[in-house]
Scaffold this motif. Structure first.
Motif, PDB file in Angstrom:
ATOM      1  N   THR A  43       1.725   4.794  -3.761  1.00  0.00           N
ATOM      2  CA  THR A  43       2.050   4.510  -2.368  1.00  0.00           C
ATOM      3  C   THR A  43       2.387   3.041  -2.135  1.00  0.00           C
ATOM      4  OG1 THR A  43      -0.311   4.221  -1.858  1.00  0.00           O
ATOM      5  CG2 THR A  43       0.633   6.406  -1.508  1.00  0.00           C
ATOM      6  N   ARG A  44       2.085   2.197  -3.098  1.00  0.00           N
ATOM      7  CA  ARG A  44       2.406   0.772  -2.966  1.00  0.00           C
ATOM      8  C   ARG A  44       3.772   0.436  -3.576  1.00  0.00           C
ATOM      9  NH1 ARG A  44      -2.168  -2.457  -2.098  1.00  0.00           N
ATOM     10  NH2 ARG A  44      -1.199  -4.175  -3.227  1.00  0.00           N
ATOM     11  N   TRP A  47       9.706   3.750  -2.507  1.00  0.00           N
ATOM     12  CA  TRP A  47      10.026   5.172  -2.484  1.00  0.00           C
ATOM     13  C   TRP A  47      11.500   5.421  -2.136  1.00  0.00           C
ATOM     14  CZ3 TRP A  47       5.893   9.081  -0.356  1.00  0.00           C
ATOM     15  CH2 TRP A  47       4.728   8.954  -1.123  1.00  0.00           C
ATOM     16  N   GLY A  65       5.974   3.434  -0.241  1.00  0.00           N
ATOM     17  CA  GLY A  65       5.330   4.688   0.120  1.00  0.00           C
ATOM     18  C   GLY A  65       4.501   4.575   1.383  1.00  0.00           C
ATOM     19  N   SER A  66       3.812   3.439   1.556  1.00  0.00           N
ATOM     20  CA  SER A  66       3.006   3.243   2.760  1.00  0.00           C
ATOM     21  C   SER A  66       3.873   3.129   4.007  1.00  0.00           C
ATOM     22  CB  SER A  66       2.144   1.990   2.595  1.00  0.00           C
ATOM     23  OG  SER A  66       2.957   0.852   2.318  1.00  0.00           O
ATOM     24  N   THR A  69       4.804   7.149   4.632  1.00  0.00           N
ATOM     25  CA  THR A  69       3.664   7.921   5.115  1.00  0.00           C
ATOM     26  C   THR A  69       2.372   7.329   4.569  1.00  0.00           C
ATOM     27  OG1 THR A  69       2.563  10.082   5.072  1.00  0.00           O
ATOM     28  CG2 THR A  69       3.976   9.549   3.207  1.00  0.00           C
ATOM     29  N   PRO A  72      -0.893  10.160   1.900  1.00  0.00           N
ATOM     30  CA  PRO A  72      -1.377  10.254   0.513  1.00  0.00           C
ATOM     31  C   PRO A  72      -2.463   9.240   0.170  1.00  0.00           C
ATOM     32  CG  PRO A  72       1.012  10.423   0.577  1.00  0.00           C
ATOM     33  CD  PRO A  72       0.571  10.019   1.950  1.00  0.00           C
ATOM     34  N   ALA A  73      -2.298   7.996   0.610  1.00  0.00           N
ATOM     35  CA  ALA A  73      -3.306   6.972   0.315  1.00  0.00           C
ATOM     36  C   ALA A  73      -4.623   7.295   0.996  1.00  0.00           C
ATOM     37  CB  ALA A  73      -2.802   5.597   0.744  1.00  0.00           C
ATOM     38  N   THR A 108      -2.623  15.600  -0.473  1.00  0.00           N
ATOM     39  CA  THR A 108      -1.891  14.495  -1.090  1.00  0.00           C
ATOM     40  C   THR A 108      -0.584  14.985  -1.696  1.00  0.00           C
ATOM     41  OG1 THR A 108      -3.955  13.335  -1.573  1.00  0.00           O
ATOM     42  CG2 THR A 108      -2.015  12.670  -2.830  1.00  0.00           C
ATOM     43  N   ALA A 112       3.083  13.842  -0.256  1.00  0.00           N
ATOM     44  CA  ALA A 112       3.963  13.103  -1.167  1.00  0.00           C
ATOM     45  C   ALA A 112       5.306  13.800  -1.328  1.00  0.00           C
ATOM     46  CB  ALA A 112       3.284  12.935  -2.519  1.00  0.00           C
ATOM     47  N   PRO A 146       7.274   9.031  -5.315  1.00  0.00           N
ATOM     48  CA  PRO A 146       6.619  10.098  -4.544  1.00  0.00           C
ATOM     49  C   PRO A 146       6.093  11.223  -5.423  1.00  0.00           C
ATOM     50  CG  PRO A 146       8.658   9.430  -3.478  1.00  0.00           C
ATOM     51  CD  PRO A 146       8.638   8.758  -4.812  1.00  0.00           C
ATOM     52  N   ALA A 149       2.868  10.217  -6.976  1.00  0.00           N
ATOM     53  CA  ALA A 149       1.769  10.424  -6.031  1.00  0.00           C
ATOM     54  C   ALA A 149       1.364  11.894  -5.982  1.00  0.00           C
ATOM     55  CB  ALA A 149       2.167   9.940  -4.643  1.00  0.00           C
TER      56      ALA A 149
END
Length: 212
Positions: A43-44, A47, A65-66, A69, A72-73, A108, A112, A146, A149
């Protein structure tokens, strides 16, 4: 000639569930911790990427990713906490926590995969860059993060399924650590009123040397 059928040894039958519990515990811990780590790392990362037209030129845009969305994290952290909490509860509580662990992994994966083709985060950045709320990103492309994840979510899900199936065989935190051992009460030493040193020692201990 008579044939004697060998009967299974009672100890070997009793040891089999214990071995299954140890193996499943090791696999669940590995999958849960690794899955949460992979999902948080993914997520870091970037994406999606694309361009926005600014003053006749193309302005590159990227979304992590953050940005796409935060689900997931968040679910990876919930799953990691549930993996630890499994050992703090027993019976029905353990089944409930194991279900939370499995659902965290499934959520998750779903979040993702949904974010793997989402371009709304880049559209928002294109609108900010151009000052046009209707602007959309061009040349949109997505990376493989993604799906990484999602793999992390699958590992968390596997840990949850193992906890549901074999959790009753796993150890729990011992109750002896929840409450300290009872300390024996100190009995007052016999004080001889004719001996000044006994009187002083009793006073040092916080006792009444007169016995009142």
């Amino acid at each position: 000639m008579e044939y004697v059928t060998a009967l299974p040894h009672p100890r070997s039958e009793a040891a089999e569930p214990a071995r299954a519990g140890r193996r499943s515990l090791a696999v669940a811990l590995l999958c849960g911790a690794l899955g949460a780590g992979v999902a948080l790392l993914a997520t870091r990362q970037r994406w999606a990427e694309g361009t926005a037209s600014v003053a006749g030129g193309a302005f590159p845009l990227t979304a992590r990713g953050s940005d796409v969305t935060g689900v997931p994290a968040a679910l990876a952290i919930v799953g990691l906490a549930a993996l630890v909490a499994v050992f703090a509860v027993r019976k029905a509580g353990r089944l409930l926590v194991a279900a939370v662990l499995a659902l965290s992994g499934a959520g998750t994966v779903l979040a993702a995969l949904t974010g793997a083709s989402d371009g709304s985060a880049l559209d928002e950045k294109a609108a900010e860059a151009t000052g046009d709320t209707a602007a959309q990103v061009a040349a949109l492309s997505h990376t493989a993060w993604p799906y990484a994840a999602a793999v992390g979510g699958l590992l968390i899900l596997l840990a949850g399924l193992l906890a549901l199936r074999y959790g009753r065989l796993w150890p729990a935190m011992s109750g002896r650590y929840e409450r300290g051992p009872a300390r024996p009460r100190r009995t007052a030493a016999t004080v001889d009123p004719d001996r000044p040193e006994d009187l002083w020692k009793a006073l040092d201990r916080g006792e009444d040397p007169t016995g009142a």
